[in-house]
Write an enzyme that holds these catalytic residues in place. Structure first.
Site, PDB file in Angstrom:
ATOM      1  N   GLY A  52       0.832  -1.194   0.000  1.00 17.24           N
ATOM      2  CA  GLY A  52       0.000   0.000   0.000  1.00 17.24           C
ATOM      3  C   GLY A  52       0.866   1.244   0.000  1.00 17.24           C
ATOM      4  O   GLY A  52       1.993   1.223   0.494  1.00 17.24           O
ATOM      5  N   GLN A  57       3.443   9.857   0.455  1.00 22.61           N
ATOM      6  CA  GLN A  57       4.704   9.113   0.599  1.00 22.61           C
ATOM      7  C   GLN A  57       5.636   9.319  -0.602  1.00 22.61           C
ATOM      8  O   GLN A  57       6.830   9.021  -0.513  1.00 22.61           O
ATOM      9  CB  GLN A  57       4.437   7.615   0.801  1.00 22.61           C
ATOM     10  N   CYS A 100       5.771  -0.176   7.167  1.00 22.82           N
ATOM     11  CA  CYS A 100       5.457   0.965   6.294  1.00 22.82           C
ATOM     12  C   CYS A 100       6.671   1.279   5.439  1.00 22.82           C
ATOM     13  O   CYS A 100       7.798   1.284   5.942  1.00 22.82           O
ATOM     14  CB  CYS A 100       5.088   2.172   7.164  1.00 22.82           C
ATOM     15  N   LEU A 101       6.452   1.550   4.157  1.00 20.68           N
ATOM     16  CA  LEU A 101       7.575   1.883   3.270  1.00 20.68           C
ATOM     17  C   LEU A 101       8.308   3.144   3.737  1.00 20.68           C
ATOM     18  O   LEU A 101       9.480   3.321   3.435  1.00 20.68           O
ATOM     19  CB  LEU A 101       7.073   2.072   1.829  1.00 20.68           C
ATOM     20  N   HIS A 142      -4.520   2.159   7.700  1.00 17.10           N
ATOM     21  CA  HIS A 142      -3.110   2.578   7.778  1.00 17.10           C
ATOM     22  C   HIS A 142      -2.836   3.660   6.719  1.00 17.10           C
ATOM     23  O   HIS A 142      -2.249   4.707   7.021  1.00 17.10           O
ATOM     24  CB  HIS A 142      -2.212   1.344   7.560  1.00 17.10           C
ATOM     25  N   GLU A 143      -3.273   3.386   5.478  1.00 19.68           N
ATOM     26  CA  GLU A 143      -3.005   4.350   4.395  1.00 19.68           C
ATOM     27  C   GLU A 143      -3.792   5.639   4.607  1.00 19.68           C
ATOM     28  O   GLU A 143      -3.304   6.732   4.320  1.00 19.68           O
ATOM     29  CB  GLU A 143      -3.350   3.735   3.030  1.00 19.68           C
ATOM     30  N   HIS A 146      -2.094   8.147   6.683  1.00 19.26           N
ATOM     31  CA  HIS A 146      -1.091   8.964   5.989  1.00 19.26           C
ATOM     32  C   HIS A 146      -1.706  10.264   5.468  1.00 19.26           C
ATOM     33  O   HIS A 146      -1.037  11.292   5.409  1.00 19.26           O
ATOM     34  CB  HIS A 146      -0.498   8.201   4.799  1.00 19.26           C
TER      35      HIS A 146
HETATM   36 ZN   LIG Z   1       2.548   3.501   5.615  1.00 16.67          ZN
END
Ligand SMILES: [Zn+2]
Length: 178
Positions: A52, A57, A100-101, A142-143, A146
């Site tokens: 995701g 990001q 998370c990336l 989660h996304e 962000h």
């Molecule tokens: Zn994340």
């Protein structure tokens, strides 16, 4: 203007980059520029082996999320959420180990509502509604965090969070030094 079909991988911001704390803006119109961003986000997510990614990001403060939880045998099944909104969530919580990336090499358990109903715009700008549980519900929440400038480590206890932040700072120092 020509629009090429080529996608490009964009660099992913790493915490504690202050841009990750931005609150993203709604998308006013789903046009070719937005679709190009969506394609780039998918390419960037796949390149980084993620499931995701939110637009912030890659440094774009727009309410856009891409996901793919069902990559199997090289087949892709991308999901796209534009201007997502949670309409309902269960009181029951589910706990998953999240990563998370933008928060590399840190995995921690986070409890979130187990089931949600959400509305969003698809790639064509059409309104969709979806019920989700399991990984899909957790990943979407989660996304969506962000989009509000919130990282999963912000959900941890003070102690666990400070350990995670120290790990990130140390990793950054090593990277800057190298
Ligand atoms: Zn994340």
């Amino acid at each position: 203007m020509l629009i090429s079909g080529r996608m490009s991988v964009r660099p992913i911001l790493i915490a504690p980059d202050p841009r990750l704390k931005a609150v993203s803006d709604s998308v006013a119109r789903v046009d070719d520029e937005i679709r190009k961003l969506v394609d780039d986000m998918l390419e960037s997510m796949y390149a980084a082996d993620g499931i995701g990614l939110a637009a912030i990001q890659v440094g774009v403060p727009k309410r856009i999320i891409v996901m793919d939880l069902d990559q199997k045998e090289g087949k892709k099944r991308p999901r796209i959420f534009i201007n997502p909104r949670i309409l309902w969530n269960s009181e029951e919580l589910a706990t998953f180990e999240e990563g998370c990336l933008s928060v590399p090499e840190i995995w921690e358990e986070v409890a979130r509502p187990a089931r949600i109903r959400a509305e969003f715009l698809d790639r064509e700008g059409a309104r969709q509604e979806m019920e989700a549980d399991g990984m899909l519900a957790t990943c979407l929440q989660h996304e969506m965090d962000h989009l509000e400038g919130v990282l999963f480590i912000d959900h941890l206890s003070k102690l666990k969070r400070s350990i995670a932040v120290r790990k990130l700072q140390k990793a950054k120092r090593l990277k800057d030094a190298g």
